[in-house]
Design an enzyme around this catalytic site. Structure first.
Site, PDB file in Angstrom:
ATOM      1  N   GLU A   1       0.883  -1.156   0.000  1.00  0.00           N
ATOM      2  CA  GLU A   1       0.000   0.000   0.000  1.00  0.00           C
ATOM      3  C   GLU A   1       0.930   1.217   0.000  1.00  0.00           C
ATOM      4  OE1 GLU A   1      -2.766  -0.353   3.239  1.00  0.00           O
ATOM      5  OE2 GLU A   1      -3.480   1.683   2.913  1.00  0.00           O
TER       6      GLU A   1
ATOM      7  N   ARG B   1       4.255 -12.842   9.899  1.00  0.00           N
ATOM      8  CA  ARG B   1       4.943 -11.584   9.809  1.00  0.00           C
ATOM      9  C   ARG B   1       6.342 -11.728  10.405  1.00  0.00           C
ATOM     10  NH1 ARG B   1       2.971  -6.329   9.212  1.00  0.00           N
ATOM     11  NH2 ARG B   1       0.934  -6.883   8.428  1.00  0.00           N
TER      12      ARG B   1
ATOM     13  N   LYS C   1       3.980   0.931   9.963  1.00  0.00           N
ATOM     14  CA  LYS C   1       4.177   2.185   9.244  1.00  0.00           C
ATOM     15  C   LYS C   1       3.656   3.370  10.062  1.00  0.00           C
ATOM     16  CE  LYS C   1       2.902   0.192   5.235  1.00  0.00           C
ATOM     17  NZ  LYS C   1       2.480   0.002   3.856  1.00  0.00           N
TER      18      LYS C   1
END
Ligand code: ATP
Ligand code: MG
Length: 553
Positions: free
Chosen positions: A33, A257, A267
């Site tokens: 993204e 992850r 982020k």
């Protein structure tokens, strides 16, 4: 040299799918993204996706998952492309989920036609209230049984901009009693009158993640869509939509992850560090971003090795940052040019060296047969590191002390004859003798010494600034501590050495080169701050000083 590695669970799935003929070749995608800079976690995902398609002779797309108009920016798109390239990967196609908006809209119409989606006028609070809980089934919305015709008209009006944000949504019509909460008539489209970085003001309805990701995979004929574990519950919806829309059957596979110790990865948190000036930007060398690590001197080879060693897992793990540092050291040891730099100078006068300088030679890199030599001047006045001398040394101090002898790297053995101090007793200079017979590589002196020091010749030394970086946080997992993660920032994560003295070969230091400052660590030129002066970032120390420090506590 390469040992047989057993297949990981994703490779097993892929090999089975190829054998069964489910897919003829492999297509993967990396779907960031564009709402921030990429970090180490992303790097592992990049290595995984590109690595798999390479191994099985397929390809990987770079797809910007830009369906959320509010947070995305072109600056991020550019940095992401740069980072993927830097890691050493080439994508087949550069794609944007926003390019599929028209197609996704068509898909939504198709679901409505099939009576598998409806427009709901409820507020988000009402929708949440009827959703139920994991132990309690949900209730149907009063708008659930609208006719196809009404739904089509309302959805078209939503697109046409007739309604305000939040006034209506499009939902899938699945089952309000479904054990998987995400299958209880999930929202597929919402109204958002917002400017999009690529489509501008063309759209005021935007697809939700579930209505976009799997469909984009399918449009691109992605075979294996790898994502992190939080998407496990989404898989059922992913499959449901593909089945009902009768489109290419991409397959979602989840892996754990990768988080790394002594830093944060989200982020949102990285953005806070930047915005609140705890660091000097996304590419601050202390940041776990790819751009930060690149500026710090990490190499793509080291990253790829790290990803290989980490492997993939089905459970979330905190990976020790020392592993990454280990990989960096290993690679830099093979490629770094050796140079001598004195951080805290103590003057040495070689009393029996009469005049001028003598040009000696030093290997650029003893680990690399192809590397050459550089010239190193030796002369009457030198600098050594202040900490390499002690007036009253303890036992086993193999450096310099009154009457003691050491070798100067690439040069001669010297003996300390006299210590000159100022009125406060601070050592000002050492007066030493050198042994001309003892030149490195030609030593006929018969003298044995234990210590070897780095040094620079004073008249030819150049100056530089050095930045020493340490971990950005003082605790292993700052996100998991009490209170705010920023309370655990390491106040000493940056130490400046404004003026250090370097051998003249460093005058021509280049950005692409890596350097080992002997006994000091691995260094690289800073990409930003090199106007007029030399600024070096320490990439990593020579040894794992941190591990030692931890043991002492
Ligand atoms: P963040 O939570 O840091 O914002 P994200 O998952 O929202 O990360 P995306 O841009 O959506 O970031 O991620 C792009 C790809 O990178 C996704 O496929 C995602 O699964 C993967 N990815 C992100 N973080 C990690 C991580 N820590 N370990 C492994 N893969 C990751
Ligand atoms: Mg995300």
């Amino acid at each position: 040299m390469s040992e047989e590695k057993s297949l990981n669970f994703i490779e097993e799935i892929i090999e089975d799918d190829l054998k069964d003929g489910k897919y003829n070749s492999i297509v993967t995608r990396f779907p960031p993204e564009p709402n921030g800079y990429l970090h180490i976690g992303h790097a592992t995902s990049i290595c995984l996706n590109f690595g798999l398609s390479k191994k099985y002779g397929g390809y990987t797309n770079l797809r910007f998952d830009d369906t959320n108009p509010v947070t995305e920016e072109t600056e991020y798109v550019d940095s992401i492309k740069e980072d993927v390239k830097w890691l050493g990967f080439d994508w087949k196609n550069e794609l944007y989920a926003s390019d599929y908006f028209e197609q996704l809209y068509e898909y939504a119409l198709k679901l409505i036609e099939k009576d598998l989606a409806y427009v709901d006028d409820s507020t988000s609070e009402e929708i949440a209230l009827l959703k139920g809980t994991p132990t309690e089934i949900g209730k149907d919305s009063p708008y659930r049984n609208r006719s196809k015709e009404v739904n089509l008209q309302l959805f078209k009006e939503m697109r046409a901009g007739k309604y305000k944000d939040g006034e209506r949504v499009l939902r899938a019509k699945i089952d309000m009693a479904h054990p998987n909460m995400l299958m209880r008539d999930p929202i597929l489209y919402r109204i958002k009158h917002a400017h999009h970085h690529r489509t501008g003001d063309k759209w005021c309805i935007y697809p939700m993640y579930d209505m976009a990701h799997g469909q984009s995979d399918s449009i691109e004929k992605v075979t294996h869509s790898l994502c992190t574990l939080e998407f496990v519950p989404h898989r059922e919806l992913y499959d449901w939509l593909i089945e009902k829309l009768e489109i290419f059957p991409s397959k979602q596979i989840e892996f754990a992850r990768r988080n790394v110790s002594y830093t944060v990865m989200s982020k949102r948190k990285l953005l806070q560090l930047v915005q609140e000036n705890h660091v000097q930007g996304w590419d601050d060398p202390r940041m776990p971003t790819i751009s930060g690590m690149r500026r710090r001197g990490y190499t793509p080879e080291a990253f790829r090795e790290f990803c290989d060693r980490v492997g993939i897992a089905k459970r979330d793990v905190l990976i020790d940052i020392s592993l990454l540092e280990f990989c960096v050291r290993e690679h830099l040891n093979r490629v770094a040019l050796r140079r001598m730099v004195v951080f805290d100078p103590l003057k040495v006068v070689i009393t029996n060296f009469t005049e001028g300088v003598e040009i000696l030679e030093g290997e650029d890199n003893p680990e690399d047969e192809k590397s050459g030599n550089r010239e190193i001047p030796f002369g009457r006045e030198l600098y050594i590191e202040r900490e390499d001398f002690m007036d009253n040394p303890p036992k086993k101090f193999f450096r310099l002390f009154p009457g003691g002898m050491v070798r100067l790297k690439y040069a001669y053995i010297i003996r300390c004859d006299e210590v000159v101090k100022d009125e406060n007793g601070v050592v000002q200079e050492l007066r030493c003798t050198y042994f001309p017979e003892s030149r490195s590589g030609h030593d006929k002196s018969g003298i044995n010494v234990k210590g070897t020091l780095h040094w620079v010749e004073q008249t030819n030394a150049i100056t530089a600034e050095v930045r020493l970086y340490d971990r950005l946080f003082e605790v292993e997992d700052p996100s998991n501590e009490e209170g705010d993660f920023k309370d655990y920032i390491n106040p000493d994560s940056l130490k400046l050495e404004k003026t250090v003295y370097a051998e003249p070969a460093l005058k021509n230091a280049r950005l692409e080169e890596r350097y080992q400052f002997l006994r000091k660590g691995y260094f690289t030129l800073d990409t930003k701050d090199t106007n007029q002066r030399l600024v070096f970032n320490r990439t990593v120390t020579l040894k794992d000083a941190w591990a030692k420090e931890q043991k002492k506590r």
